[in-house]
Design an enzyme around this catalytic site. Sequence first.
Site, PDB file in Angstrom:
ATOM      1  N   GLY A  46     -21.877  48.315  35.376  1.00 24.65           N
ATOM      2  CA  GLY A  46     -22.302  47.003  35.765  1.00 24.65           C
ATOM      3  C   GLY A  46     -21.520  45.617  35.492  1.00 24.65           C
ATOM      4  O   GLY A  46     -22.008  44.624  35.879  1.00 24.65           O
ATOM      5  N   CYS A  47     -20.476  45.907  34.604  1.00 23.92           N
ATOM      6  CA  CYS A  47     -19.602  44.628  34.289  1.00 23.92           C
ATOM      7  C   CYS A  47     -18.510  44.435  35.373  1.00 23.92           C
ATOM      8  O   CYS A  47     -18.088  45.150  35.870  1.00 23.92           O
ATOM      9  CB  CYS A  47     -19.180  44.885  32.853  1.00 23.92           C
ATOM     10  SG  CYS A  47     -20.417  45.107  31.585  1.00 23.92           S
ATOM     11  N   SER A  48     -18.369  43.279  35.717  1.00 26.61           N
ATOM     12  CA  SER A  48     -17.039  42.755  36.419  1.00 26.61           C
ATOM     13  C   SER A  48     -15.998  43.254  36.093  1.00 26.61           C
ATOM     14  O   SER A  48     -15.026  43.442  36.758  1.00 26.61           O
ATOM     15  CB  SER A  48     -17.164  41.334  36.782  1.00 26.61           C
ATOM     16  OG  SER A  48     -17.138  40.629  35.783  1.00 26.61           O
TER      17      SER A  48
END
Length: 135
Positions: A46-48
């Site tokens: 879920g991290c860019s």
Amino acid sequence: MRTISDIAEEYEFLEGDERYRLLIELGRDLEEMPGALKTDATLVRGCSAQVWVYPTGDDGKLHFMADSNAAITKGIVALVIAAVQDKPATEVAEMDIDAALAPFDLKNQLSSNRTQGVPNMIALVQEHAARIAAG
């Protein structure tokens, strides 16, 4: 590693770009994470940017190694780690990490792209702490 309260005290007196520089500095100060630990299993979803968090330590105190391929994101990871580093698992499992990060007002200081993975980082840290605390 500096404590979260020491970092918050310094952060409070800074503005704009100086805050970005502090986050980058915090990321640089993270303990070196060996490349062999940067695997799909340690990747935070879920991290860019790519973020890896690897728990170490023992029943007495949790210790985390972390890294990111983006400087600002690595600084954010360093903030999360600073809130929990070398604390007992039982304390971390029950800790309000969001409250510990509140003085940094990350949602208003940084783009949502940079902060979208923070809840996942916190969840990963607390899930590990809860497992250790449960024995």
